[in-house]
Design a protein around this motif. Structure first.
Motif, PDB file in Angstrom:
ATOM      1  N   MET A   1       0.839  -1.195   0.000  1.00 15.27           N
ATOM      2  CA  MET A   1       0.000   0.000   0.000  1.00 15.27           C
ATOM      3  C   MET A   1       0.879   1.253   0.000  1.00 15.27           C
ATOM      4  O   MET A   1       1.871   1.335   0.713  1.00 15.27           O
ATOM      5  CB  MET A   1      -0.900  -0.026   1.236  1.00 15.27           C
ATOM      6  CG  MET A   1      -1.852   1.128   1.328  1.00 15.27           C
ATOM      7  SD  MET A   1      -2.977   0.867   2.733  1.00 15.27           S
ATOM      8  CE  MET A   1      -3.319   2.545   3.128  1.00 15.27           C
ATOM      9  N   ALA A   2       0.507   2.215  -0.802  1.00 19.71           N
ATOM     10  CA  ALA A   2       1.273   3.457  -0.883  1.00 19.71           C
ATOM     11  C   ALA A   2       1.104   4.264   0.406  1.00 19.71           C
ATOM     12  O   ALA A   2       0.053   4.233   1.041  1.00 19.71           O
ATOM     13  CB  ALA A   2       0.806   4.278  -2.072  1.00 19.71           C
ATOM     14  N   GLU A   3       2.146   4.977   0.762  1.00 14.66           N
ATOM     15  CA  GLU A   3       2.097   5.816   1.948  1.00 14.66           C
ATOM     16  C   GLU A   3       1.117   6.968   1.722  1.00 14.66           C
ATOM     17  O   GLU A   3       1.089   7.567   0.642  1.00 14.66           O
ATOM     18  CB  GLU A   3       3.495   6.364   2.226  1.00 14.66           C
ATOM     19  CG  GLU A   3       3.581   7.162   3.491  1.00 14.66           C
ATOM     20  CD  GLU A   3       4.997   7.644   3.770  1.00 14.66           C
ATOM     21  OE1 GLU A   3       5.129   8.508   4.634  1.00 14.66           O
ATOM     22  OE2 GLU A   3       5.935   7.172   3.117  1.00 14.66           O
ATOM     23  N   ARG A   4       0.302   7.257   2.722  1.00 13.89           N
ATOM     24  CA  ARG A   4      -0.656   8.351   2.594  1.00 13.89           C
ATOM     25  C   ARG A   4       0.053   9.691   2.711  1.00 13.89           C
ATOM     26  O   ARG A   4       0.914   9.882   3.559  1.00 13.89           O
ATOM     27  CB  ARG A   4      -1.734   8.235   3.678  1.00 13.89           C
ATOM     28  CG  ARG A   4      -2.637   7.034   3.443  1.00 13.89           C
ATOM     29  CD  ARG A   4      -3.820   7.025   4.354  1.00 13.89           C
ATOM     30  NE  ARG A   4      -4.662   8.179   4.086  1.00 13.89           N
ATOM     31  CZ  ARG A   4      -5.686   8.522   4.871  1.00 13.89           C
ATOM     32  NH1 ARG A   4      -5.980   7.817   5.920  1.00 13.89           N
ATOM     33  NH2 ARG A   4      -6.414   9.578   4.588  1.00 13.89           N
ATOM     34  N   LEU A   5      -0.319  10.622   1.854  1.00 12.28           N
ATOM     35  CA  LEU A   5       0.268  11.963   1.872  1.00 12.28           C
ATOM     36  C   LEU A   5      -0.281  12.805   3.009  1.00 12.28           C
ATOM     37  O   LEU A   5       0.377  13.723   3.480  1.00 12.28           O
ATOM     38  CB  LEU A   5       0.001  12.672   0.547  1.00 12.28           C
ATOM     39  CG  LEU A   5       0.646  12.046  -0.688  1.00 12.28           C
ATOM     40  CD1 LEU A   5       0.157  12.743  -1.952  1.00 12.28           C
ATOM     41  CD2 LEU A   5       2.151  12.113  -0.584  1.00 12.28           C
ATOM     42  N   VAL A   6      -1.510  12.500   3.429  1.00 11.98           N
ATOM     43  CA  VAL A   6      -2.153  13.218   4.520  1.00 11.98           C
ATOM     44  C   VAL A   6      -2.869  12.177   5.367  1.00 11.98           C
ATOM     45  O   VAL A   6      -3.543  11.301   4.831  1.00 11.98           O
ATOM     46  CB  VAL A   6      -3.166  14.262   3.992  1.00 11.98           C
ATOM     47  CG1 VAL A   6      -3.830  14.995   5.142  1.00 11.98           C
ATOM     48  CG2 VAL A   6      -2.498  15.259   3.053  1.00 11.98           C
ATOM     49  N   THR A   7      -2.705  12.268   6.682  1.00 10.86           N
ATOM     50  CA  THR A   7      -3.375  11.317   7.563  1.00 10.86           C
ATOM     51  C   THR A   7      -4.307  12.048   8.517  1.00 10.86           C
ATOM     52  O   THR A   7      -4.144  13.244   8.773  1.00 10.86           O
ATOM     53  CB  THR A   7      -2.367  10.486   8.380  1.00 10.86           C
ATOM     54  OG1 THR A   7      -1.530  11.362   9.132  1.00 10.86           O
ATOM     55  CG2 THR A   7      -1.512   9.621   7.467  1.00 10.86           C
TER      56      THR A   7
END
Length: 77
Positions: A1-7
């Motif tokens: 899974m790609a890392e989220r840019l905003v959490t």
């Protein structure tokens, strides 16, 4: 899974939105803006959240618009 840019996460009644692009000082490009919108939608829907804190990962909060990304977009359009 790609890392989220905003959490988005919660701590009691506090919603915490974190910009996660520290290598660009959290500069905003189109994917980052879409991720920010999704995180804010998530914050709005969260039960019990009374305030939302927006912060940036790394040394700075947010450099503003990603000039390189916007310039590439303008050249294509």
């Amino acid at each position: 899974m790609a890392e989220r840019l905003v959490t988005f996460e919660t701590d009691g009644a506090i919603g915490i939105v974190t910009l996660r692009r520290p290598e660009k000082f959290n500069a905003l490009d189109i994917p980052m803006l879409r991720a920010l919108e999704a995180a804010l939608d998530e914050a709005e829907a969260a039960d019990g959240v009374r305030v939302v804190l927006v912060c940036g990962e790394g040394k700075g909060f947010c450099a503003g618009g990603d000039v390189e990304a916007w310039a590439e977009m303008s050249a294509v359009d």
